[in-house]
Design a protein around this motif. Structure first.
Motif, short mmCIF file in Angstrom:
data_model
loop_
_atom_site.label_atom_id
_atom_site.label_comp_id
_atom_site.label_asym_id
_atom_site.label_seq_id
_atom_site.Cartn_x
_atom_site.Cartn_y
_atom_site.Cartn_z
N GLY A 173 14.99 4.20 -11.28
CA GLY A 173 13.72 3.52 -11.38
C GLY A 173 12.77 4.27 -12.30
N SER A 174 11.75 3.60 -12.73
CA SER A 174 10.87 4.14 -13.76
C SER A 174 10.15 5.42 -13.34
CB SER A 174 9.82 3.09 -14.16
OG SER A 174 9.05 2.71 -13.04
N ARG A 175 9.99 5.65 -12.05
CA ARG A 175 9.27 6.85 -11.60
C ARG A 175 10.08 8.12 -11.85
NH1 ARG A 175 7.63 5.24 -5.58
NH2 ARG A 175 9.70 4.32 -5.75
N LEU A 176 11.40 7.99 -11.89
CA LEU A 176 12.25 9.17 -12.10
C LEU A 176 12.85 9.20 -13.50
CD1 LEU A 176 14.16 9.35 -8.69
CD2 LEU A 176 12.16 10.65 -9.43
N CYS A 177 12.82 8.09 -14.18
CA CYS A 177 13.41 8.04 -15.52
C CYS A 177 12.56 7.09 -16.36
CB CYS A 177 14.85 7.54 -15.45
SG CYS A 177 15.75 7.68 -17.00
N ASN A 178 11.60 7.63 -17.05
CA ASN A 178 10.69 6.80 -17.84
C ASN A 178 11.41 6.17 -19.02
OD1 ASN A 178 8.41 7.38 -16.23
ND2 ASN A 178 8.14 9.34 -17.28
N PHE A 179 11.23 4.86 -19.14
CA PHE A 179 11.93 4.14 -20.20
C PHE A 179 11.28 4.38 -21.55
CE2 PHE A 179 13.05 0.70 -23.00
CZ PHE A 179 14.37 0.45 -22.70
N LYS A 196 24.45 8.88 -21.19
CA LYS A 196 24.31 7.67 -20.37
C LYS A 196 23.00 6.97 -20.72
CE LYS A 196 25.46 8.07 -16.01
NZ LYS A 196 25.55 8.58 -14.61
N MET A 197 23.10 5.67 -20.98
CA MET A 197 21.92 4.91 -21.36
C MET A 197 21.76 3.70 -20.45
SD MET A 197 21.92 5.21 -25.53
CE MET A 197 20.15 4.94 -25.59
N TYR A 198 20.50 3.39 -20.14
CA TYR A 198 20.20 2.30 -19.21
C TYR A 198 19.29 1.27 -19.87
CZ TYR A 198 22.16 5.39 -15.68
OH TYR A 198 23.00 6.20 -14.96
N LEU A 199 19.42 0.04 -19.40
CA LEU A 199 18.61 -1.06 -19.94
C LEU A 199 18.57 -2.19 -18.93
CD1 LEU A 199 20.72 -3.36 -22.15
CD2 LEU A 199 21.70 -1.19 -21.37
N GLU A 200 17.69 -3.14 -19.17
CA GLU A 200 17.61 -4.33 -18.33
C GLU A 200 17.88 -5.57 -19.16
OE1 GLU A 200 13.79 -4.24 -16.44
OE2 GLU A 200 14.45 -2.80 -14.90
#
Length: 212
Positions: A173-179, A196-200
């Motif tokens: 979530g954004s609180r632990l991993c700022n986009f 490792k990369m994340y997206l929505e």
């Protein structure tokens, strides 16, 4: 019927090594004709990407290296080492889309860069039965999340910057991993991206949240 399908899948898993050898021979032929292996990008879905991985391993034994390989499968490969499935090093650049991790796709990172759409959920948005009915996508009820990998990639060809992604060790979530935009998933990916990369994504096509 289930047993028959399982036997067919096991046979297909076994055959990916043979197909990899045939791919290697074809790429070697193209390389000799002037289409260098290092310039080629092999995109495979599920077992097709595993065949590409075996092709990449065989080419390395022959002194050649593919330019890029995209996407793998999981059942039948999960208990093997990197020599038994698509892995970093099978091409100059290996990128992986994890849309059904732990079920029909690898949960752990295995490429140069590993993309986890929607926090790496094993059921992707839009793949629950009520959503499939509402979105009129019941044709994707079997393997919806797994199939999402090729659907996202196909869309990225038309829209290479449609899937901005952020580097993060573990998305909580954004609180632990700022986009922030560190790169793009799909066709727009490339060196020097790694990690490792994340997206929505959206739950139905068009999946990209970044318009063309």
């Amino acid at each position: 019927m289930f047993l028959f399908k399982k036997i067919r899948y096991i046979s297909a898993v076994h055959n990916t090594r043979y197909m990899g050898q045939q791919l290697a021979s074809f790429v070697q032929f193209l390389d000799a004709a002037g289409a260098r292996a290092a310039s080629l990008h092999v995109v495979g879905f599920s077992l097709g990407a595993e065949a590409a991985g075996f092709g990449g391993k065989e080419l390395k034994r022959r002194g050649l290296l593919l330019g890029r390989i995209t996407d793998p499968a999981y059942p039948g490969y999960s208990l093997t080492g990197s020599d038994g499935h698509l892995a970093k090093g099978d091409a100059a650049f290996v990128d992986v889309l994890h849309t059904n991790p732990g079920i029909l796709g690898f949960p752990q990172p295995i490429g140069d860069v590993d993309f986890y759409p929607n926090a790496g959920q094993w059921v992707q948005p839009g793949c629950w039965i009520d959503q499939l009915i509402r979105n009129r996508e019941l044709g994707f009820v079997n393997g919806c999340s797994h199939n999402r990998a090729w659907r996202l990639y196909a869309e990225s060809i038309r829209n290479p910057r449609g899937f901005p992604a952020t580097l993060c060790r573990k998305w909580k979530g954004s609180r632990l991993c700022n986009f922030q935009v560190d790169g793009y998933m799909g066709f727009g990916a490339g060196p020097p991206l790694s990690g490792k990369m994340y997206l929505e994504t959206n739950q139905r096509s068009p999946f990209a949240r970044n318009g063309p």
